[in-house]
Design a protein around this motif. Structure first.
Motif, mmCIF file in Angstrom:
data_model
loop_
_atom_site.group_PDB
_atom_site.id
_atom_site.type_symbol
_atom_site.label_atom_id
_atom_site.label_comp_id
_atom_site.label_asym_id
_atom_site.label_seq_id
_atom_site.Cartn_x
_atom_site.Cartn_y
_atom_site.Cartn_z
ATOM 1 N N VAL A 6 0.863 -1.351 0.005
ATOM 2 C CA VAL A 6 0.028 0.004 0.104
ATOM 3 C C VAL A 6 1.012 1.205 0.069
ATOM 4 C CG1 VAL A 6 -1.818 -0.986 1.056
ATOM 5 C CG2 VAL A 6 -0.288 0.034 2.511
ATOM 6 N N ASP A 7 2.198 0.991 0.194
ATOM 7 C CA ASP A 7 3.056 2.278 0.013
ATOM 8 C C ASP A 7 3.295 2.496 -1.292
ATOM 9 O OD1 ASP A 7 3.145 2.788 2.788
ATOM 10 O OD2 ASP A 7 4.747 1.415 3.107
ATOM 11 N N VAL A 8 3.004 1.591 -2.269
ATOM 12 C CA VAL A 8 3.031 2.165 -3.616
ATOM 13 C C VAL A 8 2.044 2.766 -4.187
ATOM 14 C CG1 VAL A 8 3.459 1.049 -5.905
ATOM 15 C CG2 VAL A 8 4.749 0.171 -3.929
ATOM 16 N N TYR A 9 2.054 4.006 -4.928
ATOM 17 C CA TYR A 9 0.786 4.782 -5.332
ATOM 18 C C TYR A 9 0.791 4.843 -6.768
ATOM 19 C CZ TYR A 9 0.737 6.345 -0.456
ATOM 20 O OH TYR A 9 0.507 6.386 0.886
ATOM 21 N N VAL A 10 0.272 3.909 -7.617
ATOM 22 C CA VAL A 10 0.184 4.003 -8.943
ATOM 23 C C VAL A 10 -0.270 5.109 -9.429
ATOM 24 C CG1 VAL A 10 -0.412 2.560 -10.920
ATOM 25 C CG2 VAL A 10 0.026 1.416 -8.755
ATOM 26 N N GLY A 11 0.394 5.822 -10.148
ATOM 27 C CA GLY A 11 0.083 7.094 -11.027
ATOM 28 C C GLY A 11 -1.064 6.748 -12.108
ATOM 29 N N VAL A 12 -2.008 7.732 -11.944
ATOM 30 C CA VAL A 12 -3.095 7.679 -12.862
ATOM 31 C C VAL A 12 -3.499 9.410 -13.575
ATOM 32 C CG1 VAL A 12 -5.465 7.324 -13.474
ATOM 33 C CG2 VAL A 12 -4.272 5.837 -11.889
ATOM 34 N N ASP A 13 -2.843 9.458 -14.782
ATOM 35 C CA ASP A 13 -3.050 10.787 -15.237
ATOM 36 C C ASP A 13 -4.515 11.169 -15.868
ATOM 37 O OD1 ASP A 13 -2.899 13.335 -16.429
ATOM 38 O OD2 ASP A 13 -1.363 12.656 -17.900
ATOM 39 N N VAL A 14 -5.365 11.855 -14.911
ATOM 40 C CA VAL A 14 -6.637 11.786 -15.408
ATOM 41 C C VAL A 14 -6.688 12.674 -16.823
ATOM 42 C CG1 VAL A 14 -8.905 12.995 -14.953
ATOM 43 C CG2 VAL A 14 -7.366 11.907 -13.035
ATOM 44 N N PHE A 15 -5.702 13.417 -17.384
ATOM 45 C CA PHE A 15 -5.639 13.953 -18.660
ATOM 46 C C PHE A 15 -5.351 13.190 -19.602
ATOM 47 C CE2 PHE A 15 -5.853 17.975 -16.325
ATOM 48 C CZ PHE A 15 -6.080 19.015 -17.147
ATOM 49 N N ALA A 16 -5.095 11.832 -19.495
ATOM 50 C CA ALA A 16 -4.652 10.711 -20.082
ATOM 51 C C ALA A 16 -3.891 11.056 -21.228
ATOM 52 C CB ALA A 16 -6.165 10.188 -20.919
ATOM 53 N N ARG A 17 -2.776 11.719 -20.650
ATOM 54 C CA ARG A 17 -1.425 12.082 -21.512
ATOM 55 C C ARG A 17 -0.522 10.873 -21.839
ATOM 56 N NH1 ARG A 17 -1.156 17.566 -18.388
ATOM 57 N NH2 ARG A 17 -1.705 15.977 -16.641
ATOM 58 N N GLY A 18 -0.269 10.533 -23.029
ATOM 59 C CA GLY A 18 0.914 9.438 -23.165
ATOM 60 C C GLY A 18 0.021 8.032 -23.290
#
Length: 633
Positions: free
Chosen positions: A315-327
């Motif tokens: 739970v110390d790994v925060y998986v990044g999610v770009d809400v702008f959906a870039r890339g």
């Protein structure tokens, strides 16, 4: 001019007896006689000195970072260089930016093993209308109010040291959410900055860490996201783990609940090479701090590989999610739920980057509808956290509005925005009722009317004939109940409807929980419960004991309740809407203006304790003004 006059008066007072008496006049052309010190004849009256000096006052201008050039209003600020960071010392002017709201108790605590939700707020460079410490007259500002779903809030900008605006810290802390600032280095200038404090003696990186800790402690936020977005020399990258360990240890010593997170950018060799996962190339940084924020271009195979890398610190790994959906990303926009489905499937925490997309890219006129739609799509992947202390009071104010209202009395008309004025927000949502599909209820914020502040909570819906009533969960609680609790609800119904409104609470520890007689206090004639006045109401509650059941200004109504309990745990707070027996389909529009829960005193040793979950076996719900609901949301 007022300051000059005050300084002149102060100077006159300091000179004491030598000051000129009011009304005294000089004789034109006459000089005062000289006299040797210590000699005075009986006939000779004592003469007073007359001051003719003019005291001029020129205000000492504040450093430019403390105020807005156009409005001269005080603002929150950032630091733009290593030199500014190392030179910073707390000044009187800095006290404007100190958060006044302590971090509220919440359950489960952040240190539990439940996957977390982080929001990284990145909007158009940052420090927009939110920078004004005393608020502004913004017409349609961005507002965030889904706090019950998130655990961490990061304020992000591309300045070297991003200090979260004080309004965000106050609002987040009121909801039990930790707040992190950002320390970022980028491009060639960033590489030079890192070389200056990382490539040399340990005293250099310790000095930077000490300043970051002091800043977080002084301004009362909770830690840092460290984001190095430039290559590092071999000498510099070798010192990064030591820098992170030292920063984390010092922060924990000063701010026990504080956190230091590392962003997935530089690898162990010093190359700027985003990995989109935790792996052997960057794990050394993860092991040196509290958490790891991955880059955004991951696939499910990245998540599967990380299971072995994270070990017990999943739970110390925060998986990044770009809400702008870039890339090349999974989801984004209104498809962000696709990302969360995969992340939660593997048990990781999530870092939502720039959910302000709904404000930046969609119509401002539909902001609230789009905001609610976005978070409703994610709701099933976002476990809530619970309130765990009394008293609890909220008027649902968003910290903005088109007018200001104080307990039903209009104080001012015109737009305003002040994040520090935001009050505790409930669980929002849209629900379908059981039956033929015609029944529904929506919970959303509304600026059209308010009891206190600038907004209220609006519940709209239809109760079909086969459903007698509906109970909508507004707050999750984890509060060991005192022997007696007092509840108050301020509401009003819009339009013509026969729907009745009441509060409802659920209790845990059902085996030992005993609920005494439940009655409505000072209620209207004809109530199904016998009225019972408060015997000795607490001081803060006495003001509403005499007006319960009465029509208040603006059409608002207040209902008050007293409940005797023994061995209970307060689990949830609902509002119950019911239609009259035998009636046909009822539509309703109910506006909630305020809810209060309090008690004469808390049980000895009361406080936070581990929850069994909002729908734990044995939980019981108690209705405070009518039959049990047929539908519970």
């Amino acid at each position: 001019m007022e300051a000059a006059a005050a300084l002149t008066r102060a100077a006159s007072r300091r000179r004491g007896p030598a000051a000129r008496k009011p009304g005294a006049q000089e004789e034109p052309g006459r000089r005062p006689r000289r006299r040797r010190p210590g000699r005075r004849t009986r006939e000779e009256p004592e003469e007073e000195a007359v001051f003719r000096e003019v005291v001029h006052f020129s205000p000492d201008p504040l450093p430019v970072r403390y105020y807005d050039k156009e409005t001269t209003e005080p603002v929150s600020f950032y630091l733009s260089s290593l030199e500014e960071l190392l030179a910073w010392t707390p000044l009187v002017e800095d006290s404007f930016n100190v958060a006044l709201q302590p971090l509220e108790c919440r359950q489960p605590p952040l240190g539990s093993h439940r996957p977390r939700t982080l929001v990284c707020h990145d909007m158009m460079g940052g420090y927009l209308e939110d920078k004004f410490i005393q608020g502004s007259a913004a017409q349609s500002p961005y507002s965030f109010y889904h706090w019950q779903y998130i655990d961490l809030f990061v304020y992000f900008s591309h300045h070297t040291v991003t200090i979260p605006p004080v309004g965000w810290t106050n609002a987040a802390h009121r909801h039990g959410v930790c707040v992190l600032g950002t320390f970022i280095t980028e491009w060639n200038d960033g590489a030079k900055l890192c070389e200056a404090f990382l490539a040399g003696d340990p005293s250099s990186y310790r000095a930077v860490a000490d300043q970051l800790v002091q800043i977080a402690q002084f301004f009362r936020f909770d830690g840092w996201l460290i984001n190095v977005e430039n290559p590092l020399s071999v000498a510099a990258v070798q010192n990064v783990p030591a820098f992170l360990r030292y920063l984390t240890a010092e922060l924990h010593q000063r701010i026990p609940e504080g956190l230091v997170l590392w962003y997935d950018s530089v690898v162990q060799s010093g190359q700027l090479k985003w990995q989109d996962e935790l792996n052997e190339h960057n794990r050394i940084f993860f092991e040196a701090c509290d958490g790891f924020f991955t880059n955004y271009n991951w696939r499910e195979e990245h998540l599967a590989r990380m299971l072995g890398q994270a070990g017990e610190r999943l739970v110390d790994v925060y998986v990044g999610v770009d809400v702008f959906a870039r890339g090349n990303v999974v989801g984004g926009g209104f498809d962000t739920d696709k990302s969360l489905e995969l992340i939660r499937k593997h048990g990781f925490s999530v870092a939502l980057f720039a959910p302000g997309w709904v404000y930046e890219c969609l119509e401002k006129s539909s902001f609230f509808q789009n905001q609610d739609r976005f978070w409703n799509l994610l709701e099933r992947y976002l476990p809530t956290h619970s309130i765990c202390s009394l008293p609890f009071v909220t008027s649902f104010c968003l910290g903005m509005g088109t007018r200001r209202v104080c307990y039903g009395q209009e104080q001012a008309v015109g737009p305003w925005y002040h994040l520090s004025a935001q009050e505790t927000q409930p669980l929002f949502g849209e629900h379908k009722l059981p039956g033929d599909g015609w029944g529904w209820v929506k919970v959303h914020c509304c600026l059209a009317d308010s009891w206190h502040g600038g907004s209220s909570l609006l519940l709209q819906g239809v109760i079909p004939p086969e459903v007698g009533s509906v109970a909508v969960r507004l707050f999750s609680l984890q509060i060991p109940a005192p022997h007696k609790i007092f509840l108050s609800l301020v509401y009003k119904l819009e339009g013509s409807t026969d729907v009745t409104v009441a509060l409802e609470v659920s209790m845990g520890d059902a085996d030992s929980c005993h609920v005494g007689s439940i009655s409505v206090l000072n209620a209207e004639t004809g109530s199904r419960h016998r009225p019972r006045p408060l015997r000795v109401p607490p001081t803060r509650l006495a003001r509403w004991a005499s007006r319960c059941g009465q029509q208040l200004s603006g059409g608002w109504i207040q209902r008050c309740y007293e409940v005797s309990l023994r061995g209970c745990l307060l689990r949830d707070l609902f509002v119950n809407l019911s239609r009259p027996p035998g009636s046909q389909e009822e539509s309703f529009m109910c506006r909630l203006g305020e809810i209060q829960l309090s008690a004469p005193s808390l049980l000895p040793g009361g406080g936070c304790r581990d929850p069994a979950g909002p729908s734990a076996p044995g939980a019981e719900r108690h209705h405070l003004a009518g039959p049990l609901a047929a539908a519970h949301l």
